[in-house]
Design a protein around this motif. Structure first.
Motif, PDB file in Angstrom:
ATOM      1  N   GLU A 107      98.932 118.008  38.180  1.00 18.01           N
ATOM      2  CA  GLU A 107      98.505 118.590  36.910  1.00 18.01           C
ATOM      3  C   GLU A 107      97.651 117.597  36.118  1.00 18.01           C
ATOM      4  O   GLU A 107      96.638 117.978  35.508  1.00 18.01           O
ATOM      5  CB  GLU A 107      99.731 119.008  36.091  1.00 18.01           C
ATOM      6  CG  GLU A 107      99.399 119.630  34.746  1.00 18.01           C
ATOM      7  CD  GLU A 107      98.497 120.843  34.846  1.00 18.01           C
ATOM      8  OE1 GLU A 107      97.732 121.100  33.888  1.00 18.01           O
ATOM      9  OE2 GLU A 107      98.547 121.551  35.876  1.00 18.01           O
ATOM     10  N   ALA A 108      98.020 116.312  36.129  1.00 16.94           N
ATOM     11  CA  ALA A 108      97.221 115.297  35.438  1.00 16.94           C
ATOM     12  C   ALA A 108      95.846 115.176  36.075  1.00 16.94           C
ATOM     13  O   ALA A 108      94.825 115.024  35.383  1.00 16.94           O
ATOM     14  CB  ALA A 108      97.943 113.953  35.476  1.00 16.94           C
ATOM     15  N   ARG A 110      94.296 117.611  37.723  1.00 20.83           N
ATOM     16  CA  ARG A 110      93.562 118.834  37.395  1.00 20.83           C
ATOM     17  C   ARG A 110      92.976 118.764  35.988  1.00 20.83           C
ATOM     18  O   ARG A 110      91.819 119.129  35.759  1.00 20.83           O
ATOM     19  CB  ARG A 110      94.501 120.045  37.511  1.00 20.83           C
ATOM     20  CG  ARG A 110      93.802 121.391  37.312  1.00 20.83           C
ATOM     21  CD  ARG A 110      94.782 122.467  36.891  1.00 20.83           C
ATOM     22  NE  ARG A 110      95.396 122.172  35.617  1.00 20.83           N
ATOM     23  CZ  ARG A 110      94.786 122.324  34.443  1.00 20.83           C
ATOM     24  NH1 ARG A 110      93.548 122.772  34.379  1.00 20.83           N
ATOM     25  NH2 ARG A 110      95.421 122.012  33.327  1.00 20.83           N
ATOM     26  N   ALA A 111      93.781 118.268  35.052  1.00 18.85           N
ATOM     27  CA  ALA A 111      93.338 118.220  33.662  1.00 18.85           C
ATOM     28  C   ALA A 111      92.167 117.258  33.464  1.00 18.85           C
ATOM     29  O   ALA A 111      91.372 117.423  32.539  1.00 18.85           O
ATOM     30  CB  ALA A 111      94.504 117.807  32.760  1.00 18.85           C
ATOM     31  N   GLY A 112      92.040 116.254  34.337  1.00 24.73           N
ATOM     32  CA  GLY A 112      91.000 115.250  34.149  1.00 24.73           C
ATOM     33  C   GLY A 112      89.794 115.389  35.044  1.00 24.73           C
ATOM     34  O   GLY A 112      88.900 114.528  35.022  1.00 24.73           O
ATOM     35  N   SER A 118      91.354 126.264  36.208  1.00 24.72           N
ATOM     36  CA  SER A 118      91.902 126.247  34.849  1.00 24.72           C
ATOM     37  C   SER A 118      93.417 126.129  34.855  1.00 24.72           C
ATOM     38  O   SER A 118      94.024 125.629  33.904  1.00 24.72           O
ATOM     39  CB  SER A 118      91.480 127.497  34.085  1.00 24.72           C
ATOM     40  OG  SER A 118      91.915 128.669  34.768  1.00 24.72           O
ATOM     41  N   GLU A 119      94.054 126.577  35.925  1.00 27.99           N
ATOM     42  CA  GLU A 119      95.495 126.418  36.070  1.00 27.99           C
ATOM     43  C   GLU A 119      95.866 126.548  37.534  1.00 27.99           C
ATOM     44  O   GLU A 119      95.111 127.097  38.347  1.00 27.99           O
ATOM     45  CB  GLU A 119      96.255 127.461  35.249  1.00 27.99           C
ATOM     46  CG  GLU A 119      95.938 128.895  35.615  1.00 27.99           C
ATOM     47  CD  GLU A 119      96.720 129.881  34.756  1.00 27.99           C
ATOM     48  OE1 GLU A 119      97.517 129.445  33.918  1.00 27.99           O
ATOM     49  OE2 GLU A 119      96.524 131.097  34.952  1.00 27.99           O
ATOM     50  N   ARG A 265      96.523 107.032  34.807  1.00 23.70           N
ATOM     51  CA  ARG A 265      96.986 108.409  35.010  1.00 23.70           C
ATOM     52  C   ARG A 265      98.367 108.435  35.667  1.00 23.70           C
ATOM     53  O   ARG A 265      99.266 109.151  35.220  1.00 23.70           O
ATOM     54  CB  ARG A 265      95.977 109.175  35.863  1.00 23.70           C
ATOM     55  CG  ARG A 265      96.348 110.630  36.084  1.00 23.70           C
ATOM     56  CD  ARG A 265      95.208 111.379  36.733  1.00 23.70           C
ATOM     57  NE  ARG A 265      94.914 110.884  38.071  1.00 23.70           N
ATOM     58  CZ  ARG A 265      93.786 111.138  38.731  1.00 23.70           C
ATOM     59  NH1 ARG A 265      92.843 111.855  38.169  1.00 23.70           N
ATOM     60  NH2 ARG A 265      93.600 110.664  39.943  1.00 23.70           N
TER      61      ARG A 265
END
Length: 556
Positions: A107-108, A110-112, A118-119, A265
């Motif tokens: 998830e980290a 993906r967010a960066g 988007s999910e 991260r």
């Protein structure tokens, strides 16, 4: 279990190679088989693919079976097991199952990452509590490895129990995370295991791998002896090693400075999940220059020589905040991944030339592998007692030695298997029954290119022989309407005998045009072909190589 139902195993990556792990388990009648994907990793490109950022498994077979995919299971958070998820999951759109730390890392990431989904539909599961995924019951069994939250998988179907080990070792003192659950593995063996799909990375090494705690003690001794700054580089995901370095620093009255986004991260996720409890917050790179030399312990990204990572930039004297002086030390608390030797050696040599002392695992106990040696493999087989053994996660030599070991230990059926093979595990004797498409995808900037994409071999050729671009304008009668234009890239300025290469090419173009029949000069395609042949031949005569040649003919 119906007579037509089968349990099969089909690797699409990671078998016959290191990295890019992707395993498939299929259950049911052949035409209605449901699939469980285990891991979806990447590897790094070598000299065969210049300019390529990452190599991902080719999933065209899975795309063709997309409606039959029950789910994707991730054994742990190393990039060679999860590194392709963000790029390839949108082609599959299946549910993802993993445990807490791996989910946090993904998830980290993906967010960066620009352009990431988007999910992601991640279901966080608990170890030792089976989860039903289509016809598969999957239990995550804790194992030690060089990243927290690593698991073997107990995969149950109506055809029997399979143990997929993932990456593992037997380490009773891993510093961070759980030790390998010996009791649970023995219980699986007592239950009856049809097949084990097992890590082969260290199958050529005798004995048992040292513990992470042994490395921690060695790091404390190294820091205690250091007179000036000491910098460590390790795999960013190795939280246990980072903890060991921090404990060594604080035990010797030093501050820890963290340098590199990948480290930040991972450490962020580790702190959120309590894996670094008791370890004070690390200092940022901006604190480095203000601390006395004898109080600094730096942890740097770049153990594999990555071009923009901190260590490479420091070695090249190109980092805006971090510099090393004569008498400082750099410890490579890692192993060099095959293919990265040249760039890592460049860094080592650059540091030594500047008076920095370099310590590696050749001279001190500063790294241990996260994979089982032969002694640990023997213990695993004694616990599991499988009917079938299939070595995976390794090159041909590792798989071969692992297979010999399994046969010597009395496993009734031992199969050699490679990417693309479909192995029937049950019912009946284990055997290769089919093959499915497999291969590589190249991540090139924002694009994913097929292995056969024209761009890659063209780049490879350009890197050897350079290119010459020629533009000529001709009138309707086939005569030159102006001076030819020539651009040379990657070709020597002078050829044999001191010949000026640019003049040589221009002379060849003019001479070729003068000697061509008018009909051929009036045909743009024929003219371009004639000029290309003539120029390549002329350059070869004074260089010994034929460059790539592009000819543009403009009719005016």
């Amino acid at each position: 279990m119906a007579p037509s139902e089968e349990l099969v195993f089909a690797p699409l990556g990671g078998v016959g190679e290191i990295g890019m792990n992707l395993g498939l388990y299929g259950f049911g009648p052949k035409k209605a088989r449901e699939w469980l994907i285990v891991d979806l990793g990447m590897s790094f490109a070598g000299d065969e693919a210049p300019g390529v950022d990452l190599v991902l498994p080719d999933i065209r077979f899975l795309e063709s079976e997309r409606k039959k995919i029950a789910g994707l299971v991730l054994t742990h958070g190393h990039e060679d097991h999860i590194g392709a998820v963000l790029d390839l999951w949108p082609r599959l759109k299946c549910p993802i199952y993993t445990t807490r730390f791996t989910a946090g890392l993904l998830e980290a990431k993906r967010a960066g990452e620009p352009g990431a989904p988007s999910e992601l539909p991640i279901e966080v599961v608990r170890a030792r509590q089976p989860v039903q995924i289509g016809p598969f019951s999957v239990e995550f069994v804790p194992v030690s490895h060089s990243i927290p939250d690593s698991h073997a998988l107990a995969i149950r179907t109506a055809a029997g129990l399979v143990v997929h080990t993932g990456d593992w070792k037997l380490d009773p003192t891993p510093l961070v995370g759980e030790a390998t659950d010996i009791a649970r593995l023995k219980a699986l063996g007592d239950e009856g295991v049809r097949a084990i799909i097992c890590d082969s990375t260290n199958a050529i090494r005798d004995g048992i791998s040292p513990s992470e705690a042994d490395v921690g003690a060695s790091l404390k001794a190294i820091v205690a002896k250091a007179k000036h700054r000491i910098a460590f580089t390790t795999f960013s995901s190795n939280v246990a090693r980072i903890r060991g370095i921090a404990e060594a620093a604080y035990a010797n009255g030093r501050e820890v400075v963290l340098v590199g986004r990948a480290l930040e991260r991972v450490i962020g996720v580790a702190r959120e999940q309590g894996l670094l409890d008791g370890i004070p917050a690390f200092r940022g790179a901006d604190a480095y220059g203000y601390l006395p030399r004898e109080r600094v312990v730096a942890i740097l990204t770049g153990s594999q020589g990555e071009p923009r990572a901190a260590l490479r930039r420091i070695a090249d004297d190109d980092h805006p905040e971090i510099a090393l002086s004569p008498g400082d030390q750099v410890v490579f608390s890692s192993r060099t991944i095959p293919g990265n030797e040249k760039v890592v050696n460049h860094i080592v040599n650059a540091l030594i030339k500047r008076g920095v002392e370099v310590i590696t695992d050749r001279t001190a106990l500063v790294h241990v592998s996260g994979h089982p040696r032969r002694g640990e493999l023997e213990e695993m087989y004694r616990m599991i007692r499988p009917q079938v053994a299939i070595p995976v996660h390794g090159e041909a030599l590792h798989l071969h030695e692992h297979a010999l070991l399994a046969r010597r230990l009395g496993v009734p059926e031992v199969l050699n298997c490679y990417d693309g093979n479909v192995i029937r595990l049950a019912p009946g004797p284990a055997e290769r029954v089919d093959d499915v498409p497999f291969g590589r995808l190249y991540k090139d900037g924002r694009l994913l290119l097929a292995e056969g994409a024209r761009a890659i071999p063209e780049r490879r050729k350009l890197s050897f022989v350079g290119a010459i671009s020629i533009a000529v304008a001709v009138n309707k009668q086939g005569g030159l309407a102006g001076d030819p234009s020539v651009e040379i890239t990657g070709v020597p300025e002078r050829g044999e005998g001191g010949v000026d290469m640019l003049d040589h090419v221009l002379d060849t173009v003019v001479a070729t045009l003068d000697n061509l029949p008018k009909a051929r000069r009036r045909d743009p395609e024929a003219l371009a072909e004639s000029l290309e042949r003539a120029v390549r031949s002329a350059v070869n005569a004074v260089w010994g190589k034929k460059p790539v040649c592009h000819v543009h003919v403009l009719e005016v």
